[in-house]
Design a protein around this motif. Structure first.
Motif, PDB file in Angstrom:
ATOM      1  N   LEU A  49      26.988  21.740  -3.429  1.00 32.36           N
ATOM      2  CA  LEU A  49      27.002  21.357  -1.762  1.00 32.36           C
ATOM      3  C   LEU A  49      25.692  20.543  -1.622  1.00 32.36           C
ATOM      4  O   LEU A  49      24.726  20.716  -2.004  1.00 32.36           O
ATOM      5  CB  LEU A  49      26.878  22.499  -0.994  1.00 32.36           C
ATOM      6  N   GLY A  50      25.937  19.257  -0.880  1.00 27.74           N
ATOM      7  CA  GLY A  50      24.840  18.267  -0.811  1.00 27.74           C
ATOM      8  C   GLY A  50      24.347  17.541  -1.837  1.00 27.74           C
ATOM      9  O   GLY A  50      23.488  16.563  -1.499  1.00 27.74           O
ATOM     10  N   GLU A  51      24.975  17.546  -3.242  1.00 23.64           N
ATOM     11  CA  GLU A  51      24.716  16.805  -4.213  1.00 23.64           C
ATOM     12  C   GLU A  51      25.381  15.693  -4.351  1.00 23.64           C
ATOM     13  O   GLU A  51      25.307  15.043  -5.543  1.00 23.64           O
ATOM     14  CB  GLU A  51      24.663  17.797  -5.430  1.00 23.64           C
ATOM     15  N   GLY A  52      26.586  15.345  -3.629  1.00 22.21           N
ATOM     16  CA  GLY A  52      27.260  14.325  -3.797  1.00 22.21           C
ATOM     17  C   GLY A  52      26.485  12.807  -3.663  1.00 22.21           C
ATOM     18  O   GLY A  52      25.436  12.942  -3.009  1.00 22.21           O
ATOM     19  N   ARG A  53      26.986  11.886  -4.220  1.00 20.03           N
ATOM     20  CA  ARG A  53      26.541  10.470  -4.321  1.00 20.03           C
ATOM     21  C   ARG A  53      27.027   9.602  -3.569  1.00 20.03           C
ATOM     22  O   ARG A  53      26.633   8.529  -3.037  1.00 20.03           O
ATOM     23  CB  ARG A  53      26.329   9.976  -5.871  1.00 20.03           C
ATOM     24  N   ALA A  54      28.231   9.816  -3.192  1.00 18.64           N
ATOM     25  CA  ALA A  54      29.129   8.845  -2.291  1.00 18.64           C
ATOM     26  C   ALA A  54      28.811   8.600  -0.972  1.00 18.64           C
ATOM     27  O   ALA A  54      29.029   7.564  -0.485  1.00 18.64           O
ATOM     28  CB  ALA A  54      30.798   9.562  -2.353  1.00 18.64           C
ATOM     29  N   LYS A  55      28.167   9.762  -0.366  1.00 18.73           N
ATOM     30  CA  LYS A  55      27.567   9.341   0.987  1.00 18.73           C
ATOM     31  C   LYS A  55      26.457   8.457   1.059  1.00 18.73           C
ATOM     32  O   LYS A  55      25.686   8.101   2.370  1.00 18.73           O
ATOM     33  CB  LYS A  55      27.212  10.952   1.413  1.00 18.73           C
ATOM     34  N   TRP A  56      25.658   8.104  -0.161  1.00 15.04           N
ATOM     35  CA  TRP A  56      24.634   7.519  -0.285  1.00 15.04           C
ATOM     36  C   TRP A  56      24.997   5.991  -0.158  1.00 15.04           C
ATOM     37  O   TRP A  56      24.979   5.119  -0.878  1.00 15.04           O
ATOM     38  CB  TRP A  56      23.784   7.617  -1.390  1.00 15.04           C
ATOM     39  N   ASP A  57      25.555   5.540   1.233  1.00 15.52           N
ATOM     40  CA  ASP A  57      26.189   4.138   1.575  1.00 15.52           C
ATOM     41  C   ASP A  57      26.966   3.673   0.464  1.00 15.52           C
ATOM     42  O   ASP A  57      27.448   2.289   0.424  1.00 15.52           O
ATOM     43  CB  ASP A  57      24.886   3.330   1.284  1.00 15.52           C
ATOM     44  N   TYR A  58      27.809   4.503  -0.321  1.00 11.56           N
ATOM     45  CA  TYR A  58      28.968   4.096  -0.943  1.00 11.56           C
ATOM     46  C   TYR A  58      30.433   4.063  -0.470  1.00 11.56           C
ATOM     47  O   TYR A  58      30.887   3.084  -0.320  1.00 11.56           O
ATOM     48  CB  TYR A  58      28.949   4.802  -2.295  1.00 11.56           C
ATOM     49  N   LEU A  59      30.492   5.062   0.330  1.00 14.08           N
ATOM     50  CA  LEU A  59      31.806   5.463   0.697  1.00 14.08           C
ATOM     51  C   LEU A  59      31.617   5.291   2.602  1.00 14.08           C
ATOM     52  O   LEU A  59      31.067   6.155   3.307  1.00 14.08           O
ATOM     53  CB  LEU A  59      32.294   6.846   0.593  1.00 14.08           C
ATOM     54  N   PRO A  60      32.516   4.411   2.802  1.00 15.80           N
ATOM     55  CA  PRO A  60      32.373   4.230   4.435  1.00 15.80           C
ATOM     56  C   PRO A  60      33.239   5.323   5.066  1.00 15.80           C
ATOM     57  O   PRO A  60      33.997   5.929   4.454  1.00 15.80           O
ATOM     58  CB  PRO A  60      33.229   3.140   4.681  1.00 15.80           C
ATOM     59  N   HIS A  61      32.598   5.816   6.217  1.00 18.55           N
ATOM     60  CA  HIS A  61      33.223   6.723   7.061  1.00 18.55           C
ATOM     61  C   HIS A  61      33.501   8.147   6.335  1.00 18.55           C
ATOM     62  O   HIS A  61      34.473   8.733   6.630  1.00 18.55           O
ATOM     63  CB  HIS A  61      34.687   6.296   7.583  1.00 18.55           C
ATOM     64  N   ALA A  62      32.396   8.501   5.679  1.00 21.99           N
ATOM     65  CA  ALA A  62      32.529   9.602   4.906  1.00 21.99           C
ATOM     66  C   ALA A  62      32.549  10.973   5.573  1.00 21.99           C
ATOM     67  O   ALA A  62      32.984  11.924   5.236  1.00 21.99           O
ATOM     68  CB  ALA A  62      31.235   9.688   3.991  1.00 21.99           C
ATOM     69  N   ASP A  63      32.038  10.930   7.095  1.00 23.22           N
ATOM     70  CA  ASP A  63      32.218  12.102   7.713  1.00 23.22           C
ATOM     71  C   ASP A  63      33.272  12.223   8.732  1.00 23.22           C
ATOM     72  O   ASP A  63      33.640  12.895   9.410  1.00 23.22           O
ATOM     73  CB  ASP A  63      30.657  12.051   8.927  1.00 23.22           C
ATOM     74  N   THR A  64      34.155  10.947   8.606  1.00 20.60           N
ATOM     75  CA  THR A  64      35.527  11.197   9.573  1.00 20.60           C
ATOM     76  C   THR A  64      36.616  11.161   8.927  1.00 20.60           C
ATOM     77  O   THR A  64      37.353  12.181   8.287  1.00 20.60           O
ATOM     78  CB  THR A  64      35.262  10.179  10.630  1.00 20.60           C
ATOM     79  N   ASP A  65      36.942   9.830   8.437  1.00 24.01           N
ATOM     80  CA  ASP A  65      38.392   9.569   7.651  1.00 24.01           C
ATOM     81  C   ASP A  65      38.401  10.155   6.422  1.00 24.01           C
ATOM     82  O   ASP A  65      39.324  10.429   5.960  1.00 24.01           O
ATOM     83  CB  ASP A  65      38.820   8.091   7.852  1.00 24.01           C
ATOM     84  N   PHE A  66      37.305   9.732   5.809  1.00 24.10           N
ATOM     85  CA  PHE A  66      37.159  10.265   4.330  1.00 24.10           C
ATOM     86  C   PHE A  66      36.254  11.409   3.921  1.00 24.10           C
ATOM     87  O   PHE A  66      35.830  11.624   2.700  1.00 24.10           O
ATOM     88  CB  PHE A  66      36.647   8.979   3.449  1.00 24.10           C
ATOM     89  N   ILE A  67      36.209  12.455   4.888  1.00 22.81           N
ATOM     90  CA  ILE A  67      35.642  13.610   4.603  1.00 22.81           C
ATOM     91  C   ILE A  67      36.231  14.544   3.550  1.00 22.81           C
ATOM     92  O   ILE A  67      35.461  15.305   2.738  1.00 22.81           O
ATOM     93  CB  ILE A  67      35.269  14.496   5.676  1.00 22.81           C
ATOM     94  N   PHE A  68      37.373  14.394   3.317  1.00 22.77           N
ATOM     95  CA  PHE A  68      38.125  15.159   2.305  1.00 22.77           C
ATOM     96  C   PHE A  68      37.707  14.723   0.705  1.00 22.77           C
ATOM     97  O   PHE A  68      37.554  15.421  -0.026  1.00 22.77           O
ATOM     98  CB  PHE A  68      39.585  14.781   2.267  1.00 22.77           C
ATOM     99  N   ALA A  69      37.179  13.483   0.533  1.00 26.58           N
ATOM    100  CA  ALA A  69      36.652  13.063  -0.488  1.00 26.58           C
ATOM    101  C   ALA A  69      35.289  13.804  -0.862  1.00 26.58           C
ATOM    102  O   ALA A  69      34.954  13.854  -2.032  1.00 26.58           O
ATOM    103  CB  ALA A  69      36.608  11.529  -0.511  1.00 26.58           C
ATOM    104  N   ILE A  70      34.594  13.735   0.172  1.00 22.88           N
ATOM    105  CA  ILE A  70      33.183  14.343  -0.027  1.00 22.88           C
ATOM    106  C   ILE A  70      33.481  15.796  -0.242  1.00 22.88           C
ATOM    107  O   ILE A  70      32.707  16.636  -0.995  1.00 22.88           O
ATOM    108  CB  ILE A  70      32.332  14.408   1.296  1.00 22.88           C
ATOM    109  N   VAL A  71      34.357  16.686   0.013  1.00 17.08           N
ATOM    110  CA  VAL A  71      34.774  17.829   0.086  1.00 17.08           C
ATOM    111  C   VAL A  71      35.153  17.981  -1.693  1.00 17.08           C
ATOM    112  O   VAL A  71      34.716  19.025  -2.439  1.00 17.08           O
ATOM    113  CB  VAL A  71      36.019  18.362   0.602  1.00 17.08           C
TER     114      VAL A  71
END
Length: 417
Positions: A273-295
């Motif tokens: 938890l919190g250790e993902g790298r995609a949210k560091w400006d790699y994955l657009p809309h990480a908190d909305t459309d693509f939050i499943f990818a962060i999961v």
């Protein structure tokens, strides 16, 4: 081993008996109630956690605080949960009374989206009404409105025996749904258009519409979707990118590719938890459309399967309610709400794992956004209200005794005697 131990061990149920006992739990009167409540609360808690994790880096850069979106989402949850609780206690006649006012309000708000200066566009679609510090998305309210209005309309026709012919079956249901779909289409919102059409088809399915009617409607839907895809170049690019996933990964397929990278990097148990790298400006809309990818990145395959399992149990509970209740309106509204929430989840997750084109709709209860969260929680509260009307549910609730809120008030001396 002593005789007492052998006797004790022989009294324990075997694996087969344990499975039978577990399956037997599904036959209890309050099974649907607790499944809807439990899955909703777990998905909501996961959503708050993942909104904080997925948005923290970007919000820290933009506002200086990693908690900006999390705090906003927490406010929406604080508004939505009382709405869910209220809906769970409303009688069926109140939901029916809300149907026409909610439909009218949805049409007016969807029309306001198209007014220059009020409508707000993002990602190629005009979905929001700009009210200064707050932006609302009327298409989310339209989903709930179509469920209630369509269920009420068909229930009235069922009582009058008007569902045997296709003309009274479709009029005015199809024109009413068509107005909502047209207004959403004018805002170039393909994802919401698909969900509204799903609700419409689910209502027809429940009332037993003939198969040839579905074939005709499917042809009309295909025509509408083709028009939506052709008139918007960015949408056509998404479709061609979906059909050719090995294409340009730096432009058309960038978001989908980064989502798959995030899922793949999570492995079996995730990076933490919190250790993902995609949210560091790699994955657009990480908190909305693509939050499943962060999961998937932070909780791994196990985490994604848990999410899928919760939506699966929610599907089972909603369909169980629709099957067991006697009132036609309740059955139709339960099926329509379940189809809305579950199909939206399937479309969102399907886009993230690249089995469906990207449409830009949120993952229910998990993605950031109050406009989607509040109607969804109200719909789930409605399912809870309907679950209490299953055979034997009221008696089981009465036998359960006072709930935790009443017990807490009684401890404080505030409960009614």
């Amino acid at each position: 081993m002593t005789a007492a131990a052998e006797e004790e061990g022989g009294g324990r149920p075997g694996p087969r008996e344990q499975v039978v006992a577990a399956v037997g739990l599904l036959d209890r009167p309050l099974t649907s109630y607790y499944l809807v409540l439990g899955c909703s609360m777990m998905l909501l808690a996961l959503g708050l956690t993942m909104v904080l994790s997925a948005s923290s880096v970007k919000q820290l850069q933009a506002t200086g605080s990693a908690y900006t979106l999390f705090q906003k989402q927490a406010v929406w949850v604080a508004i939505g949960l009382p709405g869910m609780w209220l809906a769970s206690r409303l009688p069926v006649k109140t939901f029916r009374a809300l149907a026409y006012p909610m439909l009218l309000l949805s049409i007016v708000c969807l029309a306001l989206v198209l007014v220059p200066g009020l409508g707000r566009s993002a990602g190629g679609a005009t979905r929001w009404v700009d009210l200064g510090p707050v932006q609302i998305q009327p298409s989310e309210l339209a989903k709930l409105a179509l469920v209630l209005w369509g269920a009420d309309l068909l229930a009235r026709k069922d009582r009058l025996g008007q569902l045997t012919e296709w003309r009274p079956l479709l009029v005015p249901l199809m024109p009413g749904a068509g107005v909502l779909v047209l207004l959403v289409m004018l805002g170039s919102d393909l994802g919401t258009t698909l969900v509204l059409l799903t609700i419409f088809l689910a209502l027809l399915w429940v009332v037993g519409a003939p198969g040839r009617l579905f074939v005709g409607i499917a042809g009309l839907v295909a025509l509408l979707l083709s028009i939506l895809i052709i008139v918007e170049p960015y949408r056509l690019q998404r479709l061609t990118g979906y059909l050719d996933p090995s294409g340009n990964k730096l432009s058309t397929n960038y978001q989908g590719t980064q989502g798959l990278y995030a899922l793949a990097s999570g492995g079996l148990f995730g990076t933490g938890l919190g250790e993902g790298r995609a949210k560091w400006d790699y994955l657009p809309h990480a908190d909305t459309d693509f939050i499943f990818a962060i999961v998937g990145e932070e909780f791994g395959l196990v985490g994604t399967l848990v999410v899928l399992g919760m939506f699966g149990m929610l599907t089972y509970a909603g369909l169980r309610i629709a099957r067991r209740v006697k009132d036609p309106f309740t059955r139709l509204a339960a099926a329509g709400a379940t189809a809305w929430i579950v199909v939206q989840a399937v479309v969102n997750i399907g886009a993230v794992i690249a089995v469906l084109p990207i449409t830009g709709i949120p993952l229910p209860l998990v993605s950031y956004g109050g406009s989607a969260l509040i109607p969804t929680l109200f719909a789930l509260g409605m399912l809870l209200s309907f679950a209490k009307r299953e055979p034997g549910a009221r008696q089981a609730l009465s036998a359960r005794g006072p709930g935790p809120v009443v017990r807490a008030l009684s401890w404080l001396g505030l409960a009614r005697r």
